[in-house]
Motif scaffolding. Structure first.
Motif, PDB file in Angstrom:
ATOM      1  N   THR A   1       0.858  -1.395   0.406  1.00 18.63           N
ATOM      2  CA  THR A   1      -0.325  -0.261   0.016  1.00 18.63           C
ATOM      3  C   THR A   1       0.629   1.370  -0.126  1.00 18.63           C
ATOM      4  OG1 THR A   1      -0.253   0.099   2.368  1.00 18.63           O
ATOM      5  CG2 THR A   1      -2.051  -1.383   0.528  1.00 18.63           C
TER       6      THR A   1
ATOM      7  N   LYS B   1       0.435   4.678  -2.060  1.00 21.80           N
ATOM      8  CA  LYS B   1       0.396   5.357  -2.253  1.00 21.80           C
ATOM      9  C   LYS B   1       0.794   5.938  -2.353  1.00 21.80           C
ATOM     10  CE  LYS B   1      -1.874   4.415   2.329  1.00 21.80           C
ATOM     11  NZ  LYS B   1      -1.406   3.877   4.423  1.00 21.80           N
TER      12      LYS B   1
ATOM     13  N   ARG C   1      -0.697   7.409  -6.824  1.00 18.88           N
ATOM     14  CA  ARG C   1      -2.785   7.956  -6.499  1.00 18.88           C
ATOM     15  C   ARG C   1      -2.697   7.680  -7.811  1.00 18.88           C
ATOM     16  NH1 ARG C   1      -5.330   8.177  -0.514  1.00 18.88           N
ATOM     17  NH2 ARG C   1      -6.505   7.274  -2.221  1.00 18.88           N
TER      18      ARG C   1
ATOM     19  N   LEU D   1      -8.131   3.230  -1.556  1.00 14.21           N
ATOM     20  CA  LEU D   1      -6.708   3.970  -2.564  1.00 14.21           C
ATOM     21  C   LEU D   1      -7.062   4.303  -3.936  1.00 14.21           C
ATOM     22  CD1 LEU D   1      -3.585   1.440  -1.131  1.00 14.21           C
ATOM     23  CD2 LEU D   1      -4.026   4.074  -1.340  1.00 14.21           C
TER      24      LEU D   1
END
Length: 507
Positions: free
Chosen positions: A297, A301, A304, A336
């Motif tokens: 993740t 991030k 994005r 996300l």
């Protein structure tokens, strides 16, 4: 006089602890290893067989959970006492480890070993064990080895008896297995070792690449996205499917590094080609491990801007294996901006309630149900049911392994949203989008190195088909910080970081 007595008592106590198990009073594993070495030497010298036996209590973990560790200790003491009562005088017995006992049977061939093993199993199952909190039933499994024929030293004998015990525990109950050399097992281990070496070499040398297989709109046959599939360069430089390495990588824990690599490759591809929409698989190990999933993740991030064009897949059987972690996984990815797909849908037993809880965007129907669909009435009924269920939840469906125009037409009539298979294109290393050419991809965030699963859905393509490495534009990859050593590859840094994590865990 008192000081001497105290010191003598203390020395005796230390000697006891050094040789005996404090819970049962039996000899401990260290002393048993010494006795086993002596038994092997004597057996070799005298030409008389011995046997080494490991008996394990199968359900001790259940007892721990149900009653607590104090009751489990009572069970260990009781089973040890029962075994000691039926062991012949002169045959050493020890508490080998937490729930296991070890016995050396002197002057014992394989036929006599079978009789002795049945006697040990019988004393465990003949009656319940009365404890403070009520009766408990203990079940044993036994692994054994004949000496000196199958082991020349204690360490080898113990390892092979443990191997036999592991096999015995796979049996329904009261399992008993005698170690036999297995050429098949030796071959499998050799393959595992070579595969592990190949995986690490590919990671260090950046030899993993992505191939892309189209997924088309069922109505228009227009390509709507591609599935990213892992490829590796072999010793000759040819690109071949890497799916055979993944089960071994999962077993050895290396799949996390592969997962991370595929995530980085996929993100860099999306950065380099704004027209690209990709889907790729994440291993169940990564998806349900909060520490490793956090690594994935972090990459997303940091970029994005590409997540609306990314779909992350997890297999149905993994999703059902740990539903709570899978729900967390899907929610995090959707927050996300990613879409989430359940791969191989239909292979497990997802209920309506579970499907609602998972909150996914796409169901990829298991290819084994979609192949040769026009000729299989049972599969037609099953696929129709799956598509109808998905439609009730407003979830899109992808039918995999579509190989013939007849199957494609049948799936269209059933209401499948997307189709994937060799009919619409095999996975190819060629980049299917025109290059952007407006600058480089931004660097990926350099957090502790880890992984997120290879896009390894090999279901829709012909297995073991080599693909020639055609000249193509390689997408720029996310880069590291400026102070990273320039002569080290990104994946070498990943492996070093993983090793450091393991070392910290041991400390």
């Amino acid at each position: 006089m008192r000081r001497i007595d105290d010191r003598h008592s203390r020395d005796q106590h230390l000697n006891f602890l050094g040789n005996c198990d404090p819970l049962t009073g039996m000899m401990n594993r260290g002393r048993m290893a010494e006795a086993l070495d002596e038994a092997i030497i004597a057996a070799d010298r005298e030409g008389v067989a011995r046997a080494f036996v490991i008996a394990g209590i199968n359900n001790l973990a259940v007892v721990n959970d149900a009653y607590g560790f104090e009751v489990a200790d009572e069970v260990i003491i009781a089973v040890g006492r029962r075994l000691k009562n039926v062991v012949r005088a002169g045959d050493p017995i020890a508490r080998y480890s937490g729930s296991k006992f070890a016995i050396i049977l002197n002057n014992c061939d394989e036929r006599e070993l079978a009789v002795a093993a049945e006697r040990f199993l019988q004393v465990a199952r003949e009656s319940v064990i009365e404890t403070e909190h009520g009766p408990v039933w203990a079940m044993l499994s036994i692994g054994a080895i004949i000496l000196p024929g199958h082991a020349a030293d204690a360490n080898t004998a113990m390892a092979r008896a443990e191997e036999a015990l592991t096999e015995a525990k796979r049996m329904p109950s009261d399992g008993f297995v005698v170690y036999k050399p297995s050429q098949k097992l030796i071959s499998e281990r050799s393959i595992n070792a070579r595969a592990a070496h190949e995986i690490v070499a590919c990671l260090k040398e950046d030899r993993f690449k992505l191939a892309f297989q189209p997924i088309v709109d069922a109505t228009t046959s227009d390509v709507v996205m591609h599935e990213a599939l892992l490829r590796m360069a072999d010793a000759r430089g040819d690109m071949i499917a890497a799916a055979h390495l993944i089960p071994i990588a999962e077993k050895l824990g290396l799949v996390r590094l592969i997962d991370r690599t595929v995530t980085q490759l996929t993100v860099s591809t999306l950065l380099a080609y704004p027209q690209a929409h990709l889907t790729f698989n994440v291993s169940g190990i990564t998806a349900t491990d909060p520490r490793w999933f956090g690594q994935l993740t972090e990459i997303l991030k940091a970029h994005r801007e590409v997540t609306p064009r990314l779909t992350v897949e997890i297999t149905e059987t993994v999703a059902l294996g740990d539903l709570d972690e899978t729900v967390r996984f899907t929610r995090t990815l959707r927050d996300l901006g990613c879409r989430v797909a359940i791969d191989d849908f239909g292979a497990g037993y997802t209920s309506f309630r579970n499907l609602k809880a998972l909150s996914v965007d796409i169901l990829k129907l298991d290819g084994s149900f979609c192949a040769n669909l026009a000729e299989n009435l049972e599969n037609q009924y099953f696929v129709r049911s799956l598509i109808d269920m998905a439609r009730q939840f407003q979830i899109k469906t992808v039918a995999e392994w579509v190989e013939t125009p007849e199957d494609a037409e049948f799936l269209r009539q059933l209401g499948a949203d997307y189709l994937q298979g060799n009919l619409f294109g095999k996975a190819s290393l060629d980049i299917p989008w025109p290059g952007d050419g407006d600058g480089e991809a931004p660097p990926a965030e350099t957090k502790p190195e880890t992984a997120s699963r290879p896009a390894i859905a090999e279901k829709s393509e012909t297995p073991a088909v080599r693909e020639e490495p055609n000249a193509r534009v390689e997408p720029p990859r996310p880069t590291f910080e400026e102070n990273d050593e320039p002569d080290m590859s990104r994946l070498r840094l990943a492996i070093d970081a993983l090793n450091a994590q393991f070392r910290r865990g041991r400390d």
